[in-house]
Design a protein around this motif. Structure first.
Motif, mmCIF file in Angstrom:
data_model
loop_
_atom_site.group_PDB
_atom_site.id
_atom_site.type_symbol
_atom_site.label_atom_id
_atom_site.label_comp_id
_atom_site.label_asym_id
_atom_site.label_seq_id
_atom_site.Cartn_x
_atom_site.Cartn_y
_atom_site.Cartn_z
ATOM 1 N N PHE A 153 33.919 2.845 -14.177
ATOM 2 C CA PHE A 153 33.172 1.918 -13.322
ATOM 3 C C PHE A 153 31.390 2.229 -13.595
ATOM 4 N N PHE A 154 31.357 3.866 -13.620
ATOM 5 C CA PHE A 154 30.012 4.283 -13.749
ATOM 6 C C PHE A 154 29.432 3.776 -15.108
ATOM 7 N N ARG A 155 30.225 3.531 -16.253
ATOM 8 C CA ARG A 155 29.563 3.077 -17.380
ATOM 9 C C ARG A 155 29.604 1.536 -17.401
ATOM 10 N N ASP A 156 30.319 0.766 -16.733
ATOM 11 C CA ASP A 156 30.331 -0.835 -16.906
ATOM 12 C C ASP A 156 30.107 -1.618 -15.549
ATOM 13 N N GLY A 157 30.252 -0.870 -14.409
ATOM 14 C CA GLY A 157 30.187 -1.825 -13.118
ATOM 15 C C GLY A 157 29.443 -0.948 -12.165
ATOM 16 N N ALA A 158 28.789 -0.054 -12.195
ATOM 17 C CA ALA A 158 27.930 0.484 -11.109
ATOM 18 C C ALA A 158 26.610 -0.139 -10.693
ATOM 19 N N ASP A 159 26.308 -1.382 -11.456
ATOM 20 C CA ASP A 159 25.269 -2.120 -11.008
ATOM 21 C C ASP A 159 25.898 -2.990 -9.831
ATOM 22 N N ASP A 160 27.006 -3.323 -9.605
ATOM 23 C CA ASP A 160 27.490 -4.001 -8.787
ATOM 24 C C ASP A 160 27.772 -3.147 -7.244
ATOM 25 N N LEU A 161 26.803 -2.823 -6.663
ATOM 26 C CA LEU A 161 26.658 -1.908 -5.459
ATOM 27 C C LEU A 161 25.739 -2.774 -4.615
ATOM 28 N N GLU A 162 26.198 -2.888 -3.211
ATOM 29 C CA GLU A 162 25.186 -3.422 -2.435
ATOM 30 C C GLU A 162 24.363 -2.083 -1.719
ATOM 31 N N PRO A 163 23.271 -2.199 -1.253
ATOM 32 C CA PRO A 163 22.669 -1.210 -0.650
ATOM 33 C C PRO A 163 22.882 -1.248 0.791
ATOM 34 N N VAL A 164 22.908 -0.122 1.495
ATOM 35 C CA VAL A 164 23.108 0.117 2.951
ATOM 36 C C VAL A 164 22.198 -0.334 3.539
ATOM 37 N N ALA A 165 22.385 -1.262 4.774
ATOM 38 C CA ALA A 165 21.284 -1.795 5.296
ATOM 39 C C ALA A 165 20.364 -0.918 5.996
ATOM 40 N N GLY A 166 19.052 -1.270 5.806
ATOM 41 C CA GLY A 166 17.929 -0.266 6.277
ATOM 42 C C GLY A 166 17.684 0.860 5.687
ATOM 43 N N ALA A 167 18.357 1.068 4.690
ATOM 44 C CA ALA A 167 18.164 2.560 4.047
ATOM 45 C C ALA A 167 16.887 2.607 3.280
ATOM 46 N N ALA A 168 16.617 1.642 2.560
ATOM 47 C CA ALA A 168 15.432 1.501 1.571
ATOM 48 C C ALA A 168 14.007 1.581 2.703
ATOM 49 N N PRO A 170 30.425 17.035 13.963
ATOM 50 C CA PRO A 170 29.199 16.712 14.501
ATOM 51 C C PRO A 170 28.347 17.762 15.453
ATOM 52 N N GLU A 171 29.356 19.005 15.744
ATOM 53 C CA GLU A 171 28.317 20.020 16.508
ATOM 54 C C GLU A 171 27.608 20.964 15.342
ATOM 55 N N ARG A 172 27.915 20.691 14.135
ATOM 56 C CA ARG A 172 27.317 21.115 13.053
ATOM 57 C C ARG A 172 26.403 20.375 12.045
ATOM 58 N N HIS A 173 26.974 19.147 11.973
ATOM 59 C CA HIS A 173 26.265 18.348 11.365
ATOM 60 C C HIS A 173 26.247 16.734 11.826
ATOM 61 N N PRO A 174 24.943 16.664 12.677
ATOM 62 C CA PRO A 174 25.209 15.320 13.438
ATOM 63 C C PRO A 174 25.308 13.948 12.699
ATOM 64 N N ARG A 175 25.919 13.299 13.271
ATOM 65 C CA ARG A 175 26.483 12.211 12.428
ATOM 66 C C ARG A 175 25.983 10.961 13.047
ATOM 67 N N HIS A 176 25.261 10.001 12.022
ATOM 68 C CA HIS A 176 24.755 8.690 12.630
ATOM 69 C C HIS A 176 25.194 7.714 11.517
ATOM 70 N N ASP A 177 26.004 6.755 11.665
ATOM 71 C CA ASP A 177 26.585 6.015 10.826
ATOM 72 C C ASP A 177 25.540 4.517 10.460
ATOM 73 N N ASP A 178 24.359 4.407 10.906
ATOM 74 C CA ASP A 178 23.693 3.372 10.855
ATOM 75 C C ASP A 178 22.197 4.082 10.719
ATOM 76 N N TRP A 179 21.341 3.512 9.771
ATOM 77 C CA TRP A 179 20.000 3.989 9.506
ATOM 78 C C TRP A 179 19.160 4.013 10.689
ATOM 79 N N ALA A 180 19.377 2.773 11.571
ATOM 80 C CA ALA A 180 18.615 2.487 12.567
ATOM 81 C C ALA A 180 18.603 3.656 13.537
ATOM 82 N N ASP A 181 19.890 4.573 13.447
ATOM 83 C CA ASP A 181 20.174 5.701 14.323
ATOM 84 C C ASP A 181 19.727 6.956 13.569
#
Length: 213
Positions: free
Chosen positions: A76-91, A191-202
């Motif tokens: 995949f990393f040799r031949d297919g890793a370009d076929d990834l969608e960016p996570v919304a809001g991350a950029a 989450p008490e040690r590593h706060p978790r937020h699954d959306d970049w808006a949060d």
């Protein structure tokens, strides 16, 4: 395996630093990898927070062996890793955060994928220094944190990497995020040690509140 920092890496000695993972943080890896393995005649059944244990030959009850799974991963990393969608809001979030902090991308990927990974990052608005790592990330996070007296934050999807960072570099702020909705209910968390937020808006305001408090 602990790695040395690239000699050309420049980190401000006093500015905040953000250390950011790629897969399921900036890129929708599982969805892209699933498309790739289907083209190879395999299928993905996401019933656990894992990679190779979710890969199957159609009609079979046992998941693929680790050797076959690893070969697909490397291919995949040799031949297919370009076929990834960016996570919304991350950029947009990182672009804004980078106005006030340094950003280093820390990703676990095979060396054969270095060129495709750097190219993908640049094309999708993540044109920051990248370090290709192997294994848990705590040791290299400690090295990076030692380059600045400013606050440091680490963002990753995997609990072992977050725990490794806590052990090796306890002053580093840690955040968990899991982009793929199918993986979210399956992901180990503390989450008490590593706060978790699954959306970049949060996630972005949580990082800001912790780094610039």
């Amino acid at each position: 395996m602990s790695l040395s920092l690239p000699q050309d890496l420049i980190v401000s000695p006093s500015a905040p630093l953000l250390i950011v993972d790629v897969d399921e943080v900036l890129a929708l890896f599982m969805a892209g990898f699933e498309r790739f393995i289907r083209r190879q005649g395999y299928e993905m059944r996401i019933d656990r927070f894992a990679l190779f244990q979710n890969l199957y030959r159609p009609g079979e009850a046992e998941h693929l062996d680790i050797v076959t799974g690893r070969a697909l991963f490397d291919a995949f990393f040799r031949d297919g890793a370009d076929d990834l969608e960016p996570v919304a809001g991350a950029a947009d979030a990182l672009a804004d955060l980078s106005q006030r902090a340094g950003v280093v991308i820390l990703t676990n990927a095979p060396d054969c994928g270095r060129e495709s990974r750097t190219g993908w990052l640049a094309r999708h608005g993540f044109d920051f220094p990248m370090i290709l790592n192997s294994g848990v990330k705590g040791p290299i996070i400690a090295q990076l944190a030692g380059l600045t007296s400013g606050p440091v934050a680490f963002i990753d999807d995997l609990l072992p990497n977050l725990e490794s960072a806590a052990e090796s570099a306890p002053r580093v702020l840690r955040f968990q995020t899991v982009a793929d909705p199918r993986l979210r209910p399956l992901a180990p968390q503390a989450p008490e040690r590593h706060p978790r937020h699954d959306d970049w808006a949060d996630l972005k305001p949580a990082i800001e509140a912790a780094v610039w408090r």
